[in-house]
Motif scaffolding. Structure first.
Motif, PDB file in Angstrom:
ATOM      1  N   LEU A 117       0.824  -1.208   0.000  1.00 58.85           N
ATOM      2  CA  LEU A 117       0.000   0.000   0.000  1.00 58.85           C
ATOM      3  C   LEU A 117       0.862   1.264   0.000  1.00 58.85           C
ATOM      4  O   LEU A 117       0.518   2.261  -0.646  1.00 58.85           O
ATOM      5  CB  LEU A 117      -0.929   0.000   1.223  1.00 58.85           C
ATOM      6  CG  LEU A 117      -1.895   1.182   1.349  1.00 58.85           C
ATOM      7  CD1 LEU A 117      -2.824   1.255   0.134  1.00 58.85           C
ATOM      8  CD2 LEU A 117      -2.707   1.075   2.628  1.00 58.85           C
ATOM      9  N   ASN A 123       4.322   7.985   4.495  1.00 57.79           N
ATOM     10  CA  ASN A 123       3.549   7.057   3.660  1.00 57.79           C
ATOM     11  C   ASN A 123       3.341   5.728   4.366  1.00 57.79           C
ATOM     12  O   ASN A 123       2.247   5.147   4.341  1.00 57.79           O
ATOM     13  CB  ASN A 123       4.248   6.831   2.322  1.00 57.79           C
ATOM     14  CG  ASN A 123       4.183   8.052   1.418  1.00 57.79           C
ATOM     15  OD1 ASN A 123       3.328   8.925   1.607  1.00 57.79           O
ATOM     16  ND2 ASN A 123       5.082   8.132   0.448  1.00 57.79           N
ATOM     17  N   THR A 149       0.933   6.133   7.318  1.00 56.90           N
ATOM     18  CA  THR A 149      -0.447   6.261   6.814  1.00 56.90           C
ATOM     19  C   THR A 149      -1.005   4.895   6.428  1.00 56.90           C
ATOM     20  O   THR A 149      -2.168   4.567   6.733  1.00 56.90           O
ATOM     21  CB  THR A 149      -0.489   7.206   5.600  1.00 56.90           C
ATOM     22  OG1 THR A 149      -0.024   8.501   5.989  1.00 56.90           O
ATOM     23  CG2 THR A 149      -1.901   7.320   5.051  1.00 56.90           C
ATOM     24  N   ALA A 150      -0.178   4.068   5.762  1.00 59.32           N
ATOM     25  CA  ALA A 150      -0.600   2.716   5.374  1.00 59.32           C
ATOM     26  C   ALA A 150      -0.886   1.865   6.602  1.00 59.32           C
ATOM     27  O   ALA A 150      -1.849   1.081   6.633  1.00 59.32           O
ATOM     28  CB  ALA A 150       0.472   2.072   4.511  1.00 59.32           C
ATOM     29  N   LYS A 172      -1.948   2.867   9.502  1.00 54.21           N
ATOM     30  CA  LYS A 172      -3.221   3.292  10.082  1.00 54.21           C
ATOM     31  C   LYS A 172      -4.405   2.801   9.253  1.00 54.21           C
ATOM     32  O   LYS A 172      -5.411   2.332   9.806  1.00 54.21           O
ATOM     33  CB  LYS A 172      -3.248   4.819  10.199  1.00 54.21           C
ATOM     34  CG  LYS A 172      -2.334   5.372  11.285  1.00 54.21           C
ATOM     35  CD  LYS A 172      -2.421   6.891  11.350  1.00 54.21           C
ATOM     36  CE  LYS A 172      -1.512   7.444  12.434  1.00 54.21           C
ATOM     37  NZ  LYS A 172      -1.539   8.938  12.495  1.00 54.21           N
ATOM     38  N   LYS A 173      -4.308   2.906   7.922  1.00 53.64           N
ATOM     39  CA  LYS A 173      -5.410   2.466   7.059  1.00 53.64           C
ATOM     40  C   LYS A 173      -5.680   0.980   7.196  1.00 53.64           C
ATOM     41  O   LYS A 173      -6.832   0.527   7.193  1.00 53.64           O
ATOM     42  CB  LYS A 173      -5.077   2.805   5.604  1.00 53.64           C
ATOM     43  CG  LYS A 173      -5.253   4.273   5.252  1.00 53.64           C
ATOM     44  CD  LYS A 173      -4.999   4.515   3.763  1.00 53.64           C
ATOM     45  CE  LYS A 173      -5.249   5.980   3.410  1.00 53.64           C
ATOM     46  NZ  LYS A 173      -4.996   6.234   1.964  1.00 53.64           N
ATOM     47  N   LEU A 174      -4.610   0.194   7.318  1.00 57.08           N
ATOM     48  CA  LEU A 174      -4.754  -1.265   7.412  1.00 57.08           C
ATOM     49  C   LEU A 174      -4.925  -1.741   8.854  1.00 57.08           C
ATOM     50  O   LEU A 174      -5.151  -2.927   9.087  1.00 57.08           O
ATOM     51  CB  LEU A 174      -3.526  -1.949   6.796  1.00 57.08           C
ATOM     52  CG  LEU A 174      -3.343  -1.734   5.281  1.00 57.08           C
ATOM     53  CD1 LEU A 174      -1.993  -2.287   4.839  1.00 57.08           C
ATOM     54  CD2 LEU A 174      -4.479  -2.409   4.512  1.00 57.08           C
ATOM     55  N   ASN A 175      -4.805  -0.793   9.822  1.00 56.61           N
ATOM     56  CA  ASN A 175      -4.871  -1.163  11.240  1.00 56.61           C
ATOM     57  C   ASN A 175      -3.870  -2.287  11.541  1.00 56.61           C
ATOM     58  O   ASN A 175      -4.181  -3.260  12.233  1.00 56.61           O
ATOM     59  CB  ASN A 175      -6.296  -1.594  11.625  1.00 56.61           C
ATOM     60  CG  ASN A 175      -6.488  -1.631  13.145  1.00 56.61           C
ATOM     61  OD1 ASN A 175      -5.814  -0.892  13.877  1.00 56.61           O
ATOM     62  ND2 ASN A 175      -7.387  -2.481  13.600  1.00 56.61           N
ATOM     63  N   TYR A 176      -2.661  -2.118  11.006  1.00 59.88           N
ATOM     64  CA  TYR A 176      -1.625  -3.147  11.164  1.00 59.88           C
ATOM     65  C   TYR A 176      -1.099  -3.168  12.587  1.00 59.88           C
ATOM     66  O   TYR A 176      -0.753  -2.133  13.163  1.00 59.88           O
ATOM     67  CB  TYR A 176      -0.476  -2.882  10.191  1.00 59.88           C
ATOM     68  CG  TYR A 176       0.730  -3.764  10.443  1.00 59.88           C
ATOM     69  CD1 TYR A 176       0.681  -5.129  10.210  1.00 59.88           C
ATOM     70  CD2 TYR A 176       1.919  -3.210  10.911  1.00 59.88           C
ATOM     71  CE1 TYR A 176       1.780  -5.936  10.447  1.00 59.88           C
ATOM     72  CE2 TYR A 176       3.024  -4.002  11.149  1.00 59.88           C
ATOM     73  CZ  TYR A 176       2.948  -5.363  10.922  1.00 59.88           C
ATOM     74  OH  TYR A 176       4.043  -6.159  11.159  1.00 59.88           O
TER      75      TYR A 176
END
Length: 344
Positions: A10, A35, A38-39, A41-45
């Protein structure tokens, strides 16, 4: 569940770059780092800490070994250490030795079996005898907290306990007190002796004798707060004595004892500070909640906690190749209403 590969895909970077961001490496430029974050957070990794520990040979755990948590100074220190560890990305494990050297050694062994990355310790009562042998049983970087002596093998965040005693004596002398008393903890503990001798030596330098009958040794119980020791001290200093023999000021070696002293003086209807002044030690949260508010000698507990975490992490990164760091913190006089001018 998202993986590092998903984050890398991502963010448009390699898996190794994601790993460097997670490890807070300085070899990642700001745009790339943003970057990746941000990825994440979006994927809740959520990183697998066990897998991370195996790869990085780091558990992200720091152990804290203290005498107990009943007393506010230790509890506050533990809270500040935990806050500092969290900011640095570490989880804190806490163990209590209750002043038992055998239990202390078991905790050291147990924490090391759990692969903590480092230890912060306040030694047990006979810890000074053990301190020179600590390096033999320790396999992780370790920082001693509050012990006012230098160990050539271990980092040390110490407190100037002698100066604390000097400061208490100087303040009470400035209020024209000459018949002074103090309560002490177990004299087998070096920091207790340092506080006592700072107080004693300052009085002596000013021509005042600290009489044996004006020294009360508290029976520290590491399972319960020692307010009752303060109550016992008042009875020791007052009951059966003539008016001229009763001290006009008492310095307690911790705030819990000072609060017990104030409680018993209230019960005896003795006015504070008009008849007897009271001082404490530590500047814990309770000092401003009692009446009268307690004059005390403060320890910079938050700063000591932050320094302890900073030093142990630094030693972890240096892997034993850096210089041992010793930090001495200074006391602060906190003037409130429980100590006043001598009226006798």
């Amino acid at each position: 569940m998202a993986t590092q590969k998903d984050v890398a895909r991502l963010a448009g970077v390699s898996v190794s770059t994601v790993s460097r961001v997670l490890n807070d490496s300085s070899y990642v430029d700001k745009r790339t780092r943003k970057n990746v974050e941000t990825a994440i957070k979006k994927l809740n990794y959520k990183p697998n800490l066990v897998a991370y520990g195996l790869r990085a040979k780091s558990s992200k755990l720091i152990g804290l070994i203290l005498p107990e948590l009943i007393h506010y100074a230790y509890a506050s220190f533990a809270q500040y250490v935990e806050e500092s560890c969290m900011k640095k990305g570490y989880t804190l494990l806490v163990g209590l030795h209750y002043n038992d050297c055998g239990r202390e050694r078991l905790l050291i062994d147990e924490f090391q079996r759990r692969n903590v990355d480092g230890l912060i310790m306040h030694l047990a009562i006979n810890g000074q005898n053990m301190s020179n042998n600590l390096a033999e049983c320790l396999t992780v970087p370790t920082v001693l907290y509050e012990d006012s002596f230098v160990n050539n093998h271990l980092g040390n965040v110490a407190f100037n306990n002698y100066r604390a005693g000097v400061m208490a004596a100087e303040y009470l002398l400035s209020l024209n007190h000459k018949n002074l008393a103090c309560t002490v903890g177990p004299m087998g503990m070096k920091y207790i002796r340092d506080r006592f001798w700072g107080f004693h030596d300052t009085l002596k330098a000013n021509g005042i004798e600290l009489k044996r009958e004006n020294i009360f040794e508290c029976d520290f119980n590491y399972q319960v707060p020692n307010f009752s020791s303060g109550e016992d001290a008042v009875r020791f200093f007052i009951d059966g004595r003539g008016e001229k023999e009763i001290p006009t000021a008492i310095w307690a070696h911790n705030d819990n004892v000072a609060i017990g002293i104030i409680k018993e003086l209230h019960r005896k209807k003795i006015q504070i500070p008009e008849e007897i002044s009271v001082m404490g030690m530590d500047n814990t949260a309770l000092t401003d909640m009692i009446y009268p508010p307690l004059t005390t000698v403060g320890q910079p507990l938050r700063q000591m906690a932050e320094q302890s975490v900073k030093i142990v992490i630094k030693e972890m990164k240096q892997k034993g190749n850096g210089q041992i760091e010793i930090v001495m913190m200074e006391p602060e006089l906190i003037v409130r209403e429980s100590a006043g001018l001598c009226q006798k």
